[in-house]
Design a protein around this motif. Structure first.
Motif, mmCIF file in Angstrom:
data_model
loop_
_atom_site.group_PDB
_atom_site.id
_atom_site.type_symbol
_atom_site.label_atom_id
_atom_site.label_comp_id
_atom_site.label_asym_id
_atom_site.label_seq_id
_atom_site.Cartn_x
_atom_site.Cartn_y
_atom_site.Cartn_z
ATOM 1 N N LEU A 16 0.823 -1.212 0.000
ATOM 2 C CA LEU A 16 0.000 0.000 0.000
ATOM 3 C C LEU A 16 0.859 1.264 0.000
ATOM 4 O O LEU A 16 0.474 2.281 -0.590
ATOM 5 C CB LEU A 16 -0.932 0.004 1.213
ATOM 6 N N LEU A 24 -5.145 4.987 -2.788
ATOM 7 C CA LEU A 24 -5.334 4.690 -1.364
ATOM 8 C C LEU A 24 -6.728 5.102 -0.892
ATOM 9 O O LEU A 24 -7.340 4.407 -0.076
ATOM 10 C CB LEU A 24 -4.272 5.409 -0.534
ATOM 11 N N LYS A 28 -9.303 2.287 0.826
ATOM 12 C CA LYS A 28 -9.767 2.349 2.225
ATOM 13 C C LYS A 28 -11.124 1.671 2.377
ATOM 14 O O LYS A 28 -11.502 1.278 3.487
ATOM 15 C CB LYS A 28 -9.868 3.804 2.683
ATOM 16 N N TRP A 34 -7.543 -2.695 5.936
ATOM 17 C CA TRP A 34 -6.833 -1.777 5.035
ATOM 18 C C TRP A 34 -7.073 -0.327 5.448
ATOM 19 O O TRP A 34 -6.165 0.498 5.432
ATOM 20 C CB TRP A 34 -7.296 -2.003 3.595
ATOM 21 N N ILE A 38 -4.088 2.340 6.436
ATOM 22 C CA ILE A 38 -3.907 3.583 5.684
ATOM 23 C C ILE A 38 -4.084 4.807 6.579
ATOM 24 O O ILE A 38 -3.490 5.861 6.325
ATOM 25 C CB ILE A 38 -4.889 3.621 4.496
ATOM 26 N N HIS A 47 4.497 6.408 3.629
ATOM 27 C CA HIS A 47 4.049 6.723 2.271
ATOM 28 C C HIS A 47 4.668 8.032 1.792
ATOM 29 O O HIS A 47 5.056 8.156 0.622
ATOM 30 C CB HIS A 47 2.518 6.816 2.232
#
Length: 355
Positions: A16, A24, A28, A34, A38, A47
């Motif tokens: 991710l 992203l 979500k 996930w 995130i 990220h």
């Protein structure tokens, strides 16, 4: 198709972290795990680190102040422009707007900084900041503002410095003053910062910029000299420009150090990049390299890394220029003729929720 559930959380985290922000936002909704990954601050930082290493070094956010193309655009050399949607009505800002960028976040402020937002153009989320304690009624005469925006890794906090340059009059004499305020996202409040009296005569160009560098210092352009603000001890200092000709750039961020372009030589044709070394009161300028002497430009706006610049030619507008390809005598690439402000921009999922 094999289920994604067989992947452990660490592997999902790594996959991710390589994806674009817009992807992203969609992912979500795949599942709760996930979404949880995130949304974690640790993931956002990871990220951001990947984005800085992957994204082309010449992406900029530019502002077109009026006309049919009015708005905000992401410009990347060799790619189409991407127009962004403002989180608030554009008439609130008009032609006069302060724009700063840090870690994919952007500040938007009107000329008086009476209205100030922190905005993520990619996630489209934003935060309206509380009103400043300093307003137009604090001054008898003219006043202007400067805005600096950065991430303080020590306190894990985004901060904004607002400098107000104004004048008082006692009927016979004018007294120039500087008032400073510091905003903290974590505290969600403004705090006044003392500016030494000996700096109150500082002359600022109304179009000058503020640049924050990796040494933990914010620099504010002036007409004949410039100010620095140490982000950790919150101390202002006064400095001199290189003594080597005419300045031909805004303040530039040169790999984490402050830099400027100076024009010198007997015929005034030599363009050189100078880097500021040292911190505090012990600073000095070092000449790094010369730029192609035949380059026609009036101002360097940004240094984008890897010998790429964003510059302005008053005849044609802003343009990208690659100084690494000196054999190219036609450096104009993607030209956009209009735009009042431009900042370097790297997309990030910071502020994936309202703060």
């Amino acid at each position: 198709m094999a289920s994604i559930n067989h992947l452990d959380e660490e592997m999902i985290f790594r996959i991710l972290s390589l994806l674009p922000v817009l992807s992203l936002l969609r992912y979500k909704s795949v599942c709760k795990s996930w979404k949880s990954i995130i949304s974690e601050p640790h993931f956002i930082q990871a990220h951001l680190t990947v984005s800085h290493s992957k994204q082309p070094p010449y992406s900029v956010l530019r502002v077109v102040p009026k006309g049919a193309l009015e708005g905000f655009y992401i410009e990347t050399r060799g790619e189409d422009s991407v127009k962004l949607t403002l989180p608030v009505p554009e008439y609130m800002f008009g032609m006069n707007i302060h724009v700063c960028s840090c870690n994919g976040l952007v500040t938007l402020a009107d000329v008086f900084v009476g209205v100030l937002y922190i905005w993520n153009p990619l996630t489209r989320l934003f935060k309206l900041l509380p009103k400043s304690n300093i307003g137009p009624n604090c001054f008898d005469l003219r006043f202007t503002n400067s805005i600096g925006f950065w991430f303080d890794s020590v306190s894990n906090d985004y901060k904004i410095l607002r400098l107000v340059f104004g004048s008082f009059s006692d009927g016979n004499n004018h007294l120039d003053v500087i008032v400073a305020e510091l905003y903290s996202v974590n505290a969600d409040s403004w705090e006044e910062i003392r500016v030494p009296k000996e700096m109150h005569g500082f002359r600022r160009d109304p179009f000058s910029k503020c640049v924050c560098v990796n040494t933990g210092v914010l620099y504010i352009e002036g007409m004949e000299e410039f100010l620095s603000f140490d982000l950790h001890d919150e101390v202002f200092r006064l400095h001199q420009y290189p003594n080597s000709g005419k300045r031909m750039s805004y303040f530039l961020n040169f790999y984490g150090s402050l830099a400027v372009i100076m024009k010198s030589g007997g015929d005034g044709s030599v363009l050189s990049l100078w880097k500021l070394d040292g911190v505090g009161n012990n600073v000095s300028w070092t000449k790094m390299f010369n730029i192609e002497p035949n380059l026609k430009m009036d101002l360097v706006v940004l240094y984008l890394g890897d010998a790429h610049f964003l510059a302005l030619d008053s005849d044609v507008g802003f343009f990208f220029y690659d100084d690494g390809k000196k054999e190219n005598k036609t450096p104009l690439a993607r030209v956009f003729r209009r735009g009042m402000s431009a900042v370097q921009f790297t997309g990030s999922p910071c502020f994936t929720r309202r703060v």
